[in-house]
Write a protein that holds these residues in place. Sequence first.
Motif, PDB file in Angstrom:
ATOM      1  N   ALA A  46       0.852  -1.198   0.000  1.00 21.05           N
ATOM      2  CA  ALA A  46       0.000   0.000   0.000  1.00 21.05           C
ATOM      3  C   ALA A  46       0.883   1.241   0.000  1.00 21.05           C
ATOM      4  N   GLN A  47       1.431   1.522  -1.163  1.00 21.19           N
ATOM      5  CA  GLN A  47       2.297   2.680  -1.352  1.00 21.19           C
ATOM      6  C   GLN A  47       1.852   3.393  -2.621  1.00 21.19           C
ATOM      7  N   GLU A  48       1.945   4.707  -2.600  1.00 24.25           N
ATOM      8  CA  GLU A  48       1.480   5.495  -3.736  1.00 24.25           C
ATOM      9  C   GLU A  48       2.176   5.109  -5.036  1.00 24.25           C
ATOM     10  N   ALA A  49       3.404   4.622  -4.957  1.00 22.76           N
ATOM     11  CA  ALA A  49       4.138   4.222  -6.161  1.00 22.76           C
ATOM     12  C   ALA A  49       3.471   3.048  -6.874  1.00 22.76           C
ATOM     13  N   HIS A  50       2.645   2.272  -6.176  1.00 23.53           N
ATOM     14  CA  HIS A  50       2.007   1.093  -6.764  1.00 23.53           C
ATOM     15  C   HIS A  50       0.596   1.349  -7.284  1.00 23.53           C
ATOM     16  N   VAL A  51       0.078   2.540  -7.084  1.00 18.96           N
ATOM     17  CA  VAL A  51      -1.271   2.863  -7.562  1.00 18.96           C
ATOM     18  C   VAL A  51      -1.333   2.759  -9.082  1.00 18.96           C
ATOM     19  N   SER A  52      -0.303   3.196  -9.765  1.00 15.34           N
ATOM     20  CA  SER A  52      -0.318   3.136 -11.235  1.00 15.34           C
ATOM     21  C   SER A  52      -0.360   1.691 -11.725  1.00 15.34           C
ATOM     22  N   ALA A  53       0.252   0.750 -10.995  1.00 16.40           N
ATOM     23  CA  ALA A  53       0.194  -0.659 -11.393  1.00 16.40           C
ATOM     24  C   ALA A  53      -1.243  -1.165 -11.344  1.00 16.40           C
ATOM     25  N   ALA A  54      -1.972  -0.803 -10.305  1.00 14.52           N
ATOM     26  CA  ALA A  54      -3.379  -1.206 -10.191  1.00 14.52           C
ATOM     27  C   ALA A  54      -4.200  -0.594 -11.325  1.00 14.52           C
ATOM     28  N   ARG A  55      -3.925   0.658 -11.634  1.00 17.33           N
ATOM     29  CA  ARG A  55      -4.641   1.363 -12.699  1.00 17.33           C
ATOM     30  C   ARG A  55      -4.356   0.722 -14.060  1.00 17.33           C
ATOM     31  N   HIS A  56      -3.095   0.425 -14.362  1.00 22.13           N
ATOM     32  CA  HIS A  56      -2.733  -0.156 -15.656  1.00 22.13           C
ATOM     33  C   HIS A  56      -3.249  -1.585 -15.798  1.00 22.13           C
ATOM     34  N   LEU A  57      -3.174  -2.359 -14.726  1.00 20.25           N
ATOM     35  CA  LEU A  57      -3.720  -3.712 -14.768  1.00 20.25           C
ATOM     36  C   LEU A  57      -5.213  -3.667 -15.078  1.00 20.25           C
ATOM     37  N   THR A  58      -5.925  -2.755 -14.425  1.00 20.77           N
ATOM     38  CA  THR A  58      -7.362  -2.619 -14.659  1.00 20.77           C
ATOM     39  C   THR A  58      -7.647  -2.273 -16.115  1.00 20.77           C
ATOM     40  N   ALA A  59      -6.953  -1.309 -16.647  1.00 20.82           N
ATOM     41  CA  ALA A  59      -7.178  -0.899 -18.042  1.00 20.82           C
ATOM     42  C   ALA A  59      -6.915  -2.046 -19.008  1.00 20.82           C
ATOM     43  N   SER A  66     -13.304  -6.936 -23.119  1.00 23.45           N
ATOM     44  CA  SER A  66     -14.153  -6.222 -24.083  1.00 23.45           C
ATOM     45  C   SER A  66     -15.119  -5.233 -23.437  1.00 23.45           C
ATOM     46  N   ILE A  67     -14.670  -4.587 -22.375  1.00 26.76           N
ATOM     47  CA  ILE A  67     -15.459  -3.527 -21.755  1.00 26.76           C
ATOM     48  C   ILE A  67     -15.288  -2.277 -22.618  1.00 26.76           C
ATOM     49  N   PRO A  68     -16.389  -1.611 -23.005  1.00 25.98           N
ATOM     50  CA  PRO A  68     -16.287  -0.412 -23.838  1.00 25.98           C
ATOM     51  C   PRO A  68     -15.413   0.674 -23.197  1.00 25.98           C
ATOM     52  N   GLN A  69     -14.787   1.477 -24.042  1.00 24.84           N
ATOM     53  CA  GLN A  69     -13.802   2.468 -23.602  1.00 24.84           C
ATOM     54  C   GLN A  69     -14.330   3.409 -22.515  1.00 24.84           C
ATOM     55  N   ASP A  70     -15.529   3.968 -22.661  1.00 25.42           N
ATOM     56  CA  ASP A  70     -16.010   4.927 -21.664  1.00 25.42           C
ATOM     57  C   ASP A  70     -16.247   4.255 -20.312  1.00 25.42           C
ATOM     58  N   GLU A  71     -16.742   3.027 -20.324  1.00 28.72           N
ATOM     59  CA  GLU A  71     -16.945   2.290 -19.074  1.00 28.72           C
ATOM     60  C   GLU A  71     -15.605   1.864 -18.476  1.00 28.72           C
ATOM     61  N   ARG A  72     -14.660   1.526 -19.328  1.00 33.08           N
ATOM     62  CA  ARG A  72     -13.306   1.179 -18.883  1.00 33.08           C
ATOM     63  C   ARG A  72     -12.655   2.394 -18.221  1.00 33.08           C
ATOM     64  N   ASP A  73     -12.831   3.561 -18.820  1.00 28.85           N
ATOM     65  CA  ASP A  73     -12.277   4.789 -18.237  1.00 28.85           C
ATOM     66  C   ASP A  73     -12.870   5.057 -16.856  1.00 28.85           C
ATOM     67  N   SER A  74     -14.176   4.842 -16.710  1.00 31.37           N
ATOM     68  CA  SER A  74     -14.819   5.027 -15.399  1.00 31.37           C
ATOM     69  C   SER A  74     -14.254   4.052 -14.380  1.00 31.37           C
TER      70      SER A  74
END
Length: 161
Positions: A46-59, A66-74
Amino acid sequence: MIQRLPADARSVRDARPHATNRGPQRSRPTPPPRDCRRQALLTLPAQEAHVSAARHLTADLLENWSIPQDERDSAVLIVDELAANAARYGHEYMTLQLALDHHTLHIVVIDFGADIDRPRRDVAPDEHGRGNGIIECLAQSTEVHQALDGREVHACLQCSA
């Protein structure tokens, strides 16, 4: 380093960076319904440096699902806010669970482990406090469960995929 998940992540129940980053075991988040088509789980410090990893994995994962782009962005914005809160105010580790159940994406972020003393930076008051409002605007529902060893936040997002 993050393990890449297959397009159908049913066989992947736990994606962790590597063995040295494993946190203490904790019961899993409230599972999605049994007929959940796809799901993934990632535990990080739980460190701020790892937040981007969670974000990129999600994207990446939601693109494979096959989640549509606008829903993926949300969804990515929700994950970003929840992971940032877990990293900023949480405990030692954070876990991200993504589960797609028919047309509902379940996003669960848990912080757990030893309570750690985090240095607070002086930040202008207008720089904080909007994250929960953003999540509530984007998600169809949210739940927060507080425990002595951490916090679990569950957000549901409707998806047309």
